[in-house]
Design an enzyme around this catalytic site. Structure first.
Site, mmCIF file in Angstrom:
data_model
loop_
_atom_site.group_PDB
_atom_site.id
_atom_site.type_symbol
_atom_site.label_atom_id
_atom_site.label_comp_id
_atom_site.label_asym_id
_atom_site.label_seq_id
_atom_site.Cartn_x
_atom_site.Cartn_y
_atom_site.Cartn_z
ATOM 1 N N GLU A 1 -13.206 4.254 -6.919
ATOM 2 C CA GLU A 1 -13.110 2.982 -5.943
ATOM 3 C C GLU A 1 -13.955 1.999 -6.593
ATOM 4 O OE1 GLU A 1 -11.360 3.766 -2.623
ATOM 5 O OE2 GLU A 1 -10.921 1.791 -2.992
ATOM 6 N N TYR B 1 -9.928 13.602 4.313
ATOM 7 C CA TYR B 1 -8.729 13.599 4.353
ATOM 8 C C TYR B 1 -7.956 14.120 3.256
ATOM 9 C CZ TYR B 1 -10.040 9.068 2.193
ATOM 10 O OH TYR B 1 -10.555 7.994 1.616
ATOM 11 N N SER B 2 -6.434 14.426 3.326
ATOM 12 C CA SER B 2 -5.804 15.060 2.091
ATOM 13 C C SER B 2 -5.535 13.903 1.264
ATOM 14 C CB SER B 2 -4.740 15.624 3.024
ATOM 15 O OG SER B 2 -5.133 16.530 4.013
ATOM 16 N N THR B 3 -6.171 13.901 0.139
ATOM 17 C CA THR B 3 -6.029 13.088 -0.760
ATOM 18 C C THR B 3 -4.929 13.486 -1.904
ATOM 19 O OG1 THR B 3 -7.767 13.970 -2.001
ATOM 20 C CG2 THR B 3 -8.300 12.020 -0.883
ATOM 21 N N ARG C 1 0.890 -1.441 -0.039
ATOM 22 C CA ARG C 1 -0.094 -0.083 -0.036
ATOM 23 C C ARG C 1 1.105 1.347 -0.183
ATOM 24 N NH1 ARG C 1 -5.262 1.526 1.194
ATOM 25 N NH2 ARG C 1 -5.561 3.405 2.464
#
Lengths: 315, 311
Positions: A180, A166-168, A65
């Site tokens: 996704e 969140y800071s993508t 990941r």
């Protein structure tokens, strides 16, 4: 002016990027992007610059990941403004580089659209992820994609939650869109998942080409699932999980979860029920990568967003 | 066939976490260790977490695949501090549960695994005439209503047998799929728990003198592996398992049947002359081993009645 002629004029979407490998073990995006880097014919569109890009090459190489830290959480203001020093985590360095190439985030020079390609072990089917309920361009685009994909379902997840947002990687662009598709195990390429993602992108690029050519898209509504809460597994005092997602909830992404419905099954066979007052629509149920992020699933609420008509602004 | 008398299965090992991201076995071993299950059962059982470092990191392995480290050569090779972690660990496990091939080895070693392939429950072993393993398989088939149970055989001599289960006098991997790596699915966990319990039940009944009637078991013997089509220069894969084959483990594959769908839309077909049974179709960990699927021949094996020989 009557509401029929209330059209939002938006800037042309001239520069588009397609990111694969933000997580190095999510194989559909990696395979598609590598394929398009070799031969871009399929993604070419008139008057459009389209850049396929592997965002985390070291993680892709390792088929994991991430290397040091999750790239898709790394685009915080602190990280992006961190000085170039030795010892910065790999993904923070990478975030800064991506911000230079495709941003700067929040500026007029940023790329117009970034599609970030992801897979999940959850049974989410094809899902488009938005970060804003007021981005008309994105709302019209997902509406177009959903119609084009029908009868194949495309769900839309909206994460505008102040704490859970969140800071993508894609947040560098003016119009960030997450793709996704699941279920697919990490490190595995499933043909049907791969082809679904490929088709979603085809429709997305068709929309941008049409928009840039001056087409007016009429007002529309989009059914979305808005992120509400993160639900963790029951854990013991050592932090180990003591239960699994209940068989009745497993694979039931987007289906209503009501008070009293089974939620978890402990290792010794006891059922834990959902106690929330309202019906919620769970998603990201049993996503492998979220065990370490203390998340068994996310709850969402259904909402209908309205979007004005849009048209490319005249120069 | 005449009834065969076999020695008591006195010492059993249940191992999990041989691959650190195959979580049903990891959690089952943790639960057994928590409950101190060993010592509460009528047979002597030792429960082992085979690769604790890989489990900690939730990866298949840290330096090298532990489940390929049990050949005679690897077990007897000299090790130092700089040897790969898994090589050191394989020798530790061999000392604890073996030595492989000796009279001190555990009588039965059950190694718990998961696969991303749609295999159901498989007992995977190196022998097609190990009556204990075959009878356990038959017992699971009889008692497990909702899970298909199959017996898979790799025809490899003991010296070259590379997996942990080859350390016991009898042994098998209990492989259950489909489950993504790094995920635990409750139905898979429950099936594994049930499989282990039924195995213990059989052993206890056998040891107390129950005669198990013979019969037959379908044995799938591995014939060959098939790799993904790859680009001749870059070695990058150019096709995915065909949707018609995906998830169809143990459904007979005939010559001409679709096998792969290339990224350019071409269907690539099975070119072998013999219809065979595919399994481990699209196992995530096998991309690096160059295996898209394995192919097996099925045959019916007659098994004798067995009875414990208490002398």
């Amino acid at each position: 002016m009557s509401s029929r002629t209330n059209i939002s004029c938006l800037q042309e979407a001239a520069r588009v990027a397609i990111f694969g490998g933000t997580h190095g073990n999510e194989m559909s995006g990696i395979t598609l992007v590598n394929m398009w880097i070799q031969n871009s014919a399929e993604i070419e569109r008139n008057g459009l610059l389209i850049k396929p890009f592997i965002s985390n090459p070291r993680a892709v190489e390792k088929c994991s990941r991430y290397i040091d830290t999750d790239l898709n959480r790394a685009f915080t203001p602190e990280n992006l403004s961190a000085p170039d020093v030795e010892g910065l985590p790999y993904e923070v360095q990478r975030a800064k580089e991506i911000n230079r190439m495709f941003g700067p985030k929040g500026s007029a020079d940023a790329y117009d659209v970034i599609f970030d390609l992801h897979n999940t072990t959850s049974n989410m089917g094809s899902t488009l992820i938005l970060e804003s309920s007021t981005d008309l361009f994105n709302l019209q685009m997902v509406h177009y994609i959903k119609k084009a994909m029908a009868p194949h379902t495309c769900s839309v997840l909206l994460n505008e939650h102040p704490q859970l947002k969140y800071s993508t990687t894609r947040s560098v662009a003016k119009h960030p869109v997450g793709l996704e598709v699941g279920p697919q195990p990490q490190g595995v390429l499933r043909s049907n998942v791969f082809e679904s993602m490929r088709t979603i992108l085809k429709h997305a690029l068709d929309f941008i080409e049409l928009f840039n050519s001056g087409v007016t898209f009429p007002p529309c509504t989009v059914d979305v699932f808005r992120v509400q809460e993160r639900m963790d597994y029951p854990r013991d005092t050592n932090g180990n999980i003591t239960a699994m997602v209940h068989p009745h909830l497993q694979d039931c992404d987007w289906e209503p979860l009501n008070r009293g419905d089974p939620m978890f099954l402990t290792f010794d066979g006891r059922t834990v029920l959902y106690e929330g007052a309202n019906t919620v629509y769970p998603t990201f149920i049993n996503e492998a990568a979220y065990y370490e992020k203390q998340q068994a699933f996310m709850t969402t609420g259904r909402e209908i967003l309205a979007a004005n008509a849009i048209r490319k602004a005249c120069k | 066939m005449k009834a065969v008398a076999m020695p008591t299965v006195s010492r059993v090992a249940v191992c999990g976490g041989t691959h650190g991201n195959e979580l049903a076995g990891v959690y089952l071993v943790r639960e057994r260790l928590k409950r101190r299950a060993d010592g509460t059962e009528p047979v002597s059982v030792v429960t082992v977490m085979s690769n604790p470092r890989a489990v900690q990191l939730c990866v298949r392995y840290v330096e090298t695949d532990l489940n390929r480290c049990f050949t005679r050569a690897t077990l007897s090779a000299p090790v130092s501090e700089t040897s790969p972690y898994e090589m050191i660990r394989s020798q530790e496990l061999n000392a604890l549960l073996g030595p492989k091939g000796s009279a001190q080895a555990v009588d039965l070693l059950c190694d718990l695994h998961n696969t991303t392939a749609n295999t159901g429950l498989c007992l995977i072993t190196y022998s097609d005439c190990d009556w204990i393993c075959l009878h356990i398989c038959k017992h699971l088939q009889r008692e497990m209503a909702s899970t298909p149970v199959r017996y898979v055989h790799f025809d490899i001599p003991l010296n070259e047998a590379y997996s942990l289960d080859s350390v016991g006098k009898h042994g098998f991997a209990m492989e259950i799929g489909p489950q993504p790596h790094s995920v635990v699915r409750s139905v898979i966990f429950s099936a594994m728990q049930e499989g282990v319990q039924l195995m213990m039940d059989w052993i206890c009944q056998f040891n107390s003198g129950t005669l198990f009637e013979g019969g037959w078991v379908d044995v799938y013997t591995m014939v060959k592996n098939i790799d993904y089509p790859r680009d001749s220069e870059t070695h990058v894969i150019t096709a995915a398992v065909h949707p018609n084959l995906q998830d169809r483990d143990f459904c007979l594959l005939h010559p001409g049947d679709p096998m792969f769908l290339s990224f350019s839309g071409e269907t690539l077909r099975y070119k072998g002359k013999e219809a065979l049974y595919p399994f481990f179709i699209n196992e995530g960990a096998y991309y690096e081993k160059g295996i898209a699927l394995s192919l097996a021949r099925k045959r019916r094996v007659e098994i004798p009645s067995v009875l414990v020989n208490k002398h």
